[in-house]
Design an enzyme around this catalytic site. Structure first.
Site, short mmCIF file in Angstrom:
data_model
loop_
_atom_site.label_atom_id
_atom_site.label_comp_id
_atom_site.label_asym_id
_atom_site.label_seq_id
_atom_site.Cartn_x
_atom_site.Cartn_y
_atom_site.Cartn_z
N LYS A 13 0.84 -1.21 0.00
CA LYS A 13 0.00 0.00 0.00
C LYS A 13 0.87 1.26 0.00
CE LYS A 13 -2.14 -1.29 3.78
NZ LYS A 13 -1.50 -2.59 4.01
N ARG A 86 -10.17 0.19 8.52
CA ARG A 86 -9.75 -1.19 8.74
C ARG A 86 -10.82 -2.01 9.46
NH1 ARG A 86 -3.89 -0.13 8.72
NH2 ARG A 86 -2.70 -2.05 8.82
N ARG A 125 11.29 -5.27 5.18
CA ARG A 125 11.00 -3.84 4.96
C ARG A 125 11.94 -2.97 5.78
NH1 ARG A 125 4.99 -1.79 5.41
NH2 ARG A 125 5.01 -2.89 7.40
N ARG A 158 10.81 -1.14 11.37
CA ARG A 158 9.73 -0.90 12.33
C ARG A 158 9.73 -1.99 13.39
NH1 ARG A 158 4.43 0.07 8.75
NH2 ARG A 158 3.57 -1.27 10.36
N ARG A 169 -0.93 -9.54 12.96
CA ARG A 169 -1.55 -8.48 12.14
C ARG A 169 -2.37 -9.09 11.00
NH1 ARG A 169 3.83 -5.37 11.19
NH2 ARG A 169 2.78 -4.32 9.47
#
Ligand code: ADP
Ligand code: ADP
Length: 217
Positions: A13, A86, A125, A158, A169
């Site tokens: 995203k 969400r 990431r 992160r 998640r």
């Protein structure tokens, strides 16, 4: 153009948002980025958010809705929402906010990705601490390992991008966020565009841009 960008964690995203903003020039609002900024401010609310996010749980709807409504009403013109809504309750609240402003959504873009790819993408990431530019150690590697191409700063990971948190998640995504796609499909007020996220970032972007342009005609 007002667009909601949806998809599981790690679907791409944020990566696609960078490209869509470049192409269409709308304002990008990422709920995750907004919450991380609050976290960095060291406020009491920020500390509460940090605990929830570290566990991979969703922030309660009342907090999300209040913070996002404030951010959305401050935007004039095109809007790209990333990571919000969400839950179905958040989607209903967003409808209300946009209806009141007389500016309904034009499209919902849903980026799909396989569970195993998601885990690999998220654990690899990295991002620039000041600009938020997104990299991947393998798929979108910076020119110099661990360093942002644009700012020269050291890339960061992160703290919720660990495998066990990603699985949590993903579980929450399936339980609480997948119903949001059904909500938009059933309401029939906005077109839901499904894009195959299991392609290169450029291919995903091309497919998304073509679908949005076709929809706008
Ligand atoms: P990703 O898309 O990679 O999961 P985000 O940056 O969108 O990451 O979100 C990070 C975390 O912030 C989520 O795991 C959740 O705790 C919180 N969060 C972000 N957006 C929302 C939202 N709309 N509702 C509830 N929690 C949210
Ligand atoms: P999201 O905002 O949905 O959580 P990101 O855009 O941050 O996802 O992407 C998650 C990770 O996967 C990042 O490291 C990014 O560089 C990488 N990534 C994004 N899109 C692709 C893609 N199409 N193929 C391979 N890796 C990707």
């Amino acid at each position: 153009m007002r667009v909601v960008l949806m998809g599981p964690p790690g679907a791409g995203k944020g990566t696609q948002a960078e490209r869509l903003v470049e192409k269409f020039g709308m304002t990008h609002l990422s709920s995750g980025d907004i919450f991380r900024a609050e976290k960095s401010s060291g406020s009491e609310l920020g500390e509460k958010l940090a605990e929830i996010m570290a566990r991979g749980e969703l922030v309660p709807d009342d907090i999300v809705v209040e913070m996002m409504a404030k951010a959305i009403t401050a935007v004039d013109g095109g809007l790209l929402l990333d990571g919000f809504p969400r839950t179905v309750a958040q989607a209903q609240s967003l409808d209300k906010t946009l209806d009141e402003a007389g500016s309904p959504l034009d499209a919902v873009v849903m980026i799909t990705a396989d569970d195993e790819a998601i885990v690999e993408r998220i654990t690899g990431r990295r991002s620039c601490p000041s600009t938020g530019k997104i990299y991947h150690v393998k798929y979108m590697a910076p020119k110099v390992e661990g360093i942002c191409d644009e700012t020269g700063e050291k890339l960061v990971q992160r703290d919720d991008d660990k495998e066990e948190v990603v699985r949590e998640r993903l579980k929450n995504y399936k339980m609480q966020t997948e119903p949001v796609v059904a909500y938009y499909r059933d309401a029939g007020k906005v077109q839901v565009i499904e894009v195959n996220g299991m392609q290169t970032p450029d291919e995903v972007a091309a497919e998304t841009v073509a679908a949005l342009e076709a929809q706008g005609r």
